[in-house]
Design a protein around this motif. Sequence first.
Motif, PDB file in Angstrom:
ATOM      1  N   SER A  19      15.140   6.305  41.822  1.00  0.00           N
ATOM      2  CA  SER A  19      14.755   7.152  42.958  1.00  0.00           C
ATOM      3  C   SER A  19      15.471   6.695  44.230  1.00  0.00           C
ATOM      4  CB  SER A  19      13.240   7.087  43.166  1.00  0.00           C
ATOM      5  OG  SER A  19      12.864   5.789  43.614  1.00  0.00           O
ATOM      6  N   TRP A  20      15.629   5.349  44.373  1.00  0.00           N
ATOM      7  CA  TRP A  20      16.195   4.815  45.616  1.00  0.00           C
ATOM      8  C   TRP A  20      17.685   5.103  45.756  1.00  0.00           C
ATOM      9  CZ3 TRP A  20      13.985   2.165  41.614  1.00  0.00           C
ATOM     10  CH2 TRP A  20      14.767   1.258  40.884  1.00  0.00           C
ATOM     11  N   GLY A  21      18.325   5.569  44.704  1.00  0.00           N
ATOM     12  CA  GLY A  21      19.744   5.929  44.799  1.00  0.00           C
ATOM     13  C   GLY A  21      19.948   7.286  45.455  1.00  0.00           C
ATOM     14  N   TYR A  22      18.852   8.062  45.644  1.00  0.00           N
ATOM     15  CA  TYR A  22      18.981   9.408  46.215  1.00  0.00           C
ATOM     16  C   TYR A  22      18.645   9.459  47.707  1.00  0.00           C
ATOM     17  CZ  TYR A  22      19.166  10.707  41.298  1.00  0.00           C
ATOM     18  OH  TYR A  22      19.536  10.804  39.972  1.00  0.00           O
ATOM     19  N   GLY A  23      18.028   8.377  48.216  1.00  0.00           N
ATOM     20  CA  GLY A  23      17.670   8.358  49.634  1.00  0.00           C
ATOM     21  C   GLY A  23      18.716   7.596  50.437  1.00  0.00           C
ATOM     22  N   ASN A  24      18.573   7.618  51.759  1.00  0.00           N
ATOM     23  CA  ASN A  24      19.516   6.871  52.592  1.00  0.00           C
ATOM     24  C   ASN A  24      19.388   5.376  52.336  1.00  0.00           C
ATOM     25  OD1 ASN A  24      21.019   8.759  54.080  1.00  0.00           O
ATOM     26  ND2 ASN A  24      19.236   9.193  55.379  1.00  0.00           N
ATOM     27  N   SER A  25      20.520   4.704  52.251  1.00  0.00           N
ATOM     28  CA  SER A  25      20.518   3.241  52.114  1.00  0.00           C
ATOM     29  C   SER A  25      21.831   2.747  52.705  1.00  0.00           C
ATOM     30  CB  SER A  25      20.389   2.835  50.652  1.00  0.00           C
ATOM     31  OG  SER A  25      21.464   3.349  49.910  1.00  0.00           O
ATOM     32  N   GLN A  73      22.952  10.436  55.541  1.00  0.00           N
ATOM     33  CA  GLN A  73      23.740  11.493  54.899  1.00  0.00           C
ATOM     34  C   GLN A  73      22.976  12.798  54.975  1.00  0.00           C
ATOM     35  OE1 GLN A  73      25.169  11.052  50.824  1.00  0.00           O
ATOM     36  NE2 GLN A  73      26.158   9.150  51.431  1.00  0.00           N
ATOM     37  N   PRO A  74      23.647  13.860  55.412  1.00  0.00           N
ATOM     38  CA  PRO A  74      22.950  15.150  55.423  1.00  0.00           C
ATOM     39  C   PRO A  74      22.492  15.486  54.007  1.00  0.00           C
ATOM     40  CG  PRO A  74      25.177  15.337  56.385  1.00  0.00           C
ATOM     41  CD  PRO A  74      25.054  13.955  55.833  1.00  0.00           C
ATOM     42  N   GLY A  75      21.225  15.864  53.867  1.00  0.00           N
ATOM     43  CA  GLY A  75      20.716  16.259  52.545  1.00  0.00           C
ATOM     44  C   GLY A  75      20.169  15.118  51.719  1.00  0.00           C
ATOM     45  N   ALA A  76      20.285  13.879  52.210  1.00  0.00           N
ATOM     46  CA  ALA A  76      19.724  12.759  51.429  1.00  0.00           C
ATOM     47  C   ALA A  76      18.229  12.976  51.239  1.00  0.00           C
ATOM     48  CB  ALA A  76      19.970  11.448  52.160  1.00  0.00           C
ATOM     49  N   ALA A  77      17.740  12.682  50.034  1.00  0.00           N
ATOM     50  CA  ALA A  77      16.328  12.928  49.743  1.00  0.00           C
ATOM     51  C   ALA A  77      15.449  12.110  50.677  1.00  0.00           C
ATOM     52  CB  ALA A  77      16.041  12.568  48.287  1.00  0.00           C
ATOM     53  N   ARG A  78      14.356  12.764  51.182  1.00  0.00           N
ATOM     54  CA  ARG A  78      13.491  12.086  52.161  1.00  0.00           C
ATOM     55  C   ARG A  78      12.175  11.629  51.567  1.00  0.00           C
ATOM     56  NH1 ARG A  78      13.547  17.227  55.892  1.00  0.00           N
ATOM     57  NH2 ARG A  78      13.321  18.009  53.759  1.00  0.00           N
ATOM     58  N   ASN A  79      11.853  12.113  50.399  1.00  0.00           N
ATOM     59  CA  ASN A  79      10.576  11.719  49.779  1.00  0.00           C
ATOM     60  C   ASN A  79      10.724  11.791  48.266  1.00  0.00           C
ATOM     61  OD1 ASN A  79      10.340  14.493  49.067  1.00  0.00           O
ATOM     62  ND2 ASN A  79       9.623  14.893  51.154  1.00  0.00           N
ATOM     63  N   ILE A  80       9.677  11.402  47.578  1.00  0.00           N
ATOM     64  CA  ILE A  80       9.762  11.302  46.112  1.00  0.00           C
ATOM     65  C   ILE A  80      10.001  12.678  45.473  1.00  0.00           C
ATOM     66  CG2 ILE A  80       7.225  11.194  45.890  1.00  0.00           C
ATOM     67  CD1 ILE A  80       9.850   9.616  43.501  1.00  0.00           C
ATOM     68  N   GLU A  81       9.439  13.729  46.076  1.00  0.00           N
ATOM     69  CA  GLU A  81       9.658  15.061  45.493  1.00  0.00           C
ATOM     70  C   GLU A  81      11.147  15.423  45.537  1.00  0.00           C
ATOM     71  OE1 GLU A  81       7.215  14.453  47.679  1.00  0.00           O
ATOM     72  OE2 GLU A  81       5.402  14.844  46.489  1.00  0.00           O
ATOM     73  N   GLU A  82      11.781  15.140  46.705  1.00  0.00           N
ATOM     74  CA  GLU A  82      13.208  15.468  46.813  1.00  0.00           C
ATOM     75  C   GLU A  82      14.060  14.565  45.910  1.00  0.00           C
ATOM     76  OE1 GLU A  82      12.942  17.253  51.379  1.00  0.00           O
ATOM     77  OE2 GLU A  82      14.046  15.390  51.060  1.00  0.00           O
ATOM     78  N   GLU A 104      29.209   6.929  50.117  1.00  0.00           N
ATOM     79  CA  GLU A 104      29.621   7.948  49.160  1.00  0.00           C
ATOM     80  C   GLU A 104      28.501   8.968  48.939  1.00  0.00           C
ATOM     81  OE1 GLU A 104      28.734   4.829  48.843  1.00  0.00           O
ATOM     82  OE2 GLU A 104      28.951   4.096  46.803  1.00  0.00           O
ATOM     83  N   PRO A 105      28.868  10.229  48.611  1.00  0.00           N
ATOM     84  CA  PRO A 105      27.828  11.234  48.354  1.00  0.00           C
ATOM     85  C   PRO A 105      26.977  10.825  47.155  1.00  0.00           C
ATOM     86  CG  PRO A 105      30.043  12.199  48.138  1.00  0.00           C
ATOM     87  CD  PRO A 105      30.227  10.753  48.462  1.00  0.00           C
ATOM     88  N   LYS A 106      25.663  10.876  47.348  1.00  0.00           N
ATOM     89  CA  LYS A 106      24.763  10.206  46.393  1.00  0.00           C
ATOM     90  C   LYS A 106      24.677  10.869  45.018  1.00  0.00           C
ATOM     91  CE  LYS A 106      22.336   8.918  50.491  1.00  0.00           C
ATOM     92  NZ  LYS A 106      22.731   7.515  50.538  1.00  0.00           N
ATOM     93  N   ILE A 107      24.563  12.181  45.002  1.00  0.00           N
ATOM     94  CA  ILE A 107      24.358  12.838  43.698  1.00  0.00           C
ATOM     95  C   ILE A 107      25.643  12.755  42.872  1.00  0.00           C
ATOM     96  CG2 ILE A 107      23.771  15.025  42.578  1.00  0.00           C
ATOM     97  CD1 ILE A 107      22.008  15.593  45.049  1.00  0.00           C
ATOM     98  N   ALA A 126      30.571  23.117  41.894  1.00  0.00           N
ATOM     99  CA  ALA A 126      30.473  24.582  41.818  1.00  0.00           C
ATOM    100  C   ALA A 126      29.062  25.095  42.119  1.00  0.00           C
ATOM    101  CB  ALA A 126      30.924  25.062  40.433  1.00  0.00           C
ATOM    102  N   THR A 127      28.049  24.256  41.912  1.00  0.00           N
ATOM    103  CA  THR A 127      26.672  24.748  42.151  1.00  0.00           C
ATOM    104  C   THR A 127      26.379  24.976  43.633  1.00  0.00           C
ATOM    105  OG1 THR A 127      25.777  22.524  42.374  1.00  0.00           O
ATOM    106  CG2 THR A 127      25.633  23.523  40.169  1.00  0.00           C
ATOM    107  N   GLY A 128      27.070  24.224  44.503  1.00  0.00           N
ATOM    108  CA  GLY A 128      26.748  24.303  45.928  1.00  0.00           C
ATOM    109  C   GLY A 128      25.423  23.618  46.250  1.00  0.00           C
ATOM    110  N   TYR A 129      24.867  22.849  45.310  1.00  0.00           N
ATOM    111  CA  TYR A 129      23.558  22.205  45.496  1.00  0.00           C
ATOM    112  C   TYR A 129      23.559  21.264  46.701  1.00  0.00           C
ATOM    113  CZ  TYR A 129      19.415  19.349  44.383  1.00  0.00           C
ATOM    114  OH  TYR A 129      18.216  18.683  44.443  1.00  0.00           O
ATOM    115  N   VAL A 130      24.631  20.456  46.815  1.00  0.00           N
ATOM    116  CA  VAL A 130      24.663  19.462  47.898  1.00  0.00           C
ATOM    117  C   VAL A 130      24.653  20.165  49.261  1.00  0.00           C
ATOM    118  CG1 VAL A 130      26.029  17.600  48.927  1.00  0.00           C
ATOM    119  CG2 VAL A 130      25.798  17.747  46.430  1.00  0.00           C
ATOM    120  N   GLU A 131      25.425  21.246  49.366  1.00  0.00           N
ATOM    121  CA  GLU A 131      25.463  21.999  50.627  1.00  0.00           C
ATOM    122  C   GLU A 131      24.088  22.624  50.910  1.00  0.00           C
ATOM    123  OE1 GLU A 131      27.625  22.257  48.142  1.00  0.00           O
ATOM    124  OE2 GLU A 131      29.448  21.425  49.058  1.00  0.00           O
ATOM    125  N   LYS A 132      23.469  23.125  49.842  1.00  0.00           N
ATOM    126  CA  LYS A 132      22.163  23.782  49.999  1.00  0.00           C
ATOM    127  C   LYS A 132      21.118  22.772  50.498  1.00  0.00           C
ATOM    128  CE  LYS A 132      18.725  26.041  47.035  1.00  0.00           C
ATOM    129  NZ  LYS A 132      17.924  24.910  46.548  1.00  0.00           N
TER     130      LYS A 132
END
Length: 398
Positions: free
Chosen positions: A22-28, A37-46, A300-303, A375-381
């Motif tokens: 989980s900690w690899g998806y939030g800011n560190s 990072q814009p879009g970095a997950a802010r909570n466990i749901e994200e 680096e971009p996390k996802i 191609a998904t555009g997920y990171v931008e979304k």
Amino acid sequence: MPDASEQRLIDRINALRVETPSWGYGNSGTRFKVFAQPGAARNIEEKIADAGMVNRLTGICPTVAIHIPWDRAGDWDDLKRWASASGIAIGAVNPNLFQDDEYRLGSLAHPSATVRGRAVDHVRECIEIASTVGSSIVSLWLADGTNYPGQDDLRSRRRRLLASLKQIYADLPRGMRLLVEYKFFEPGFYSTDLPDWGTAYAMCLELGPQAEVLVDTGHHAQGVNIEQIVAQLLDTNRLGGFHFNARKYADDDLIVGSTNPYELFLIFAELTSAEDDVDPAVAACARRVAYMIDQSHNIEPKIEAMVQSVMNIQGAHAKALLVDRERLAGAQLRGDVLEANRVLSEANSTDVRPLLAAARKKLGIDPDPIAALRATGYVEKVSRERGSAAAGSGYPGS
Ligand code: RM4
Ligand code: MN
Ligand code: MN
């Protein structure tokens, strides 16, 4: 059309499971600066939503490790349901025994019985959380150690730590494993209470069969032969799991396989060979090893970094499956040193990308997960939806 032996190989490639943290998806970041990072997950749901994305792209990452209290949820049953809607289950539960003011002199090995008791209670809470969310692993890393010679009595620290671990072990339900992670330094700069695999192994032996050692690939001094540690722990049936990451100097938590691809291959060569060991206890140990990533992304971009790590793990695993075991055993028996070495390097230099593409096709996913992610555009979304959480200095308050 792949032949039967290639089909078997593909099935074995696809049977690998890798857990993301989980900690690899939030800011560190580092202790100098955390770059938000814009879009970095802010909570466990994200974080779970991002882990779900990684699982959809790779097909082999259906669980996410959580860190308590960072990921503490109001209602664990709700979280479980939310996760399963994203195709994710909760994996290893990691207690946090390093961020409380009380832990200045340690947690489970602290000189004060009161602090030790509170640390034990925190791990007990994590055991309960694991039971509630249906996880079978509590994964323990301690920051306990000292900074100066004489700061504390080393034998007393060992005794206190063992006594605390015994209290924790006594509370483990049947079927749950306690993974004991070691690290040679940091944040203690003079001594660390669990500095190496041998110390962790000795503790596990004193505890019982549900305690096993966790190898974090970034937690060794330069040049240490990690694949030999893996072999020793497999042969003694106490290898519980991995925290995969790469490093150049210390505990750098870089993308898996980015600095040390040959080492990663050699580790997997030990594991895949042990899965077929003639000793059933060794084979069983190899087959229950938990493959987890422990990574923090600084710039680096996390996802995408997570997907890349999973792909590098898959590459090393696939190459290890290609080792010609019979030819290797023959060369070893004859004492043909260079032929034996060549068998390994031939497997390692095979281009496994077409094989992995075929494996992904069989799972019904895109053969190129990175291109698919882009191609998904997920990171931008998620950047638009979540924005940038404040991150700031690595030294809070400075
Ligand atoms: C440690 C260790 C642990 C991880 C923490 C965040 O260095 O690797 O596994 O939980 O970092
Ligand atoms: Mn770790
Ligand atoms: Mn670490």
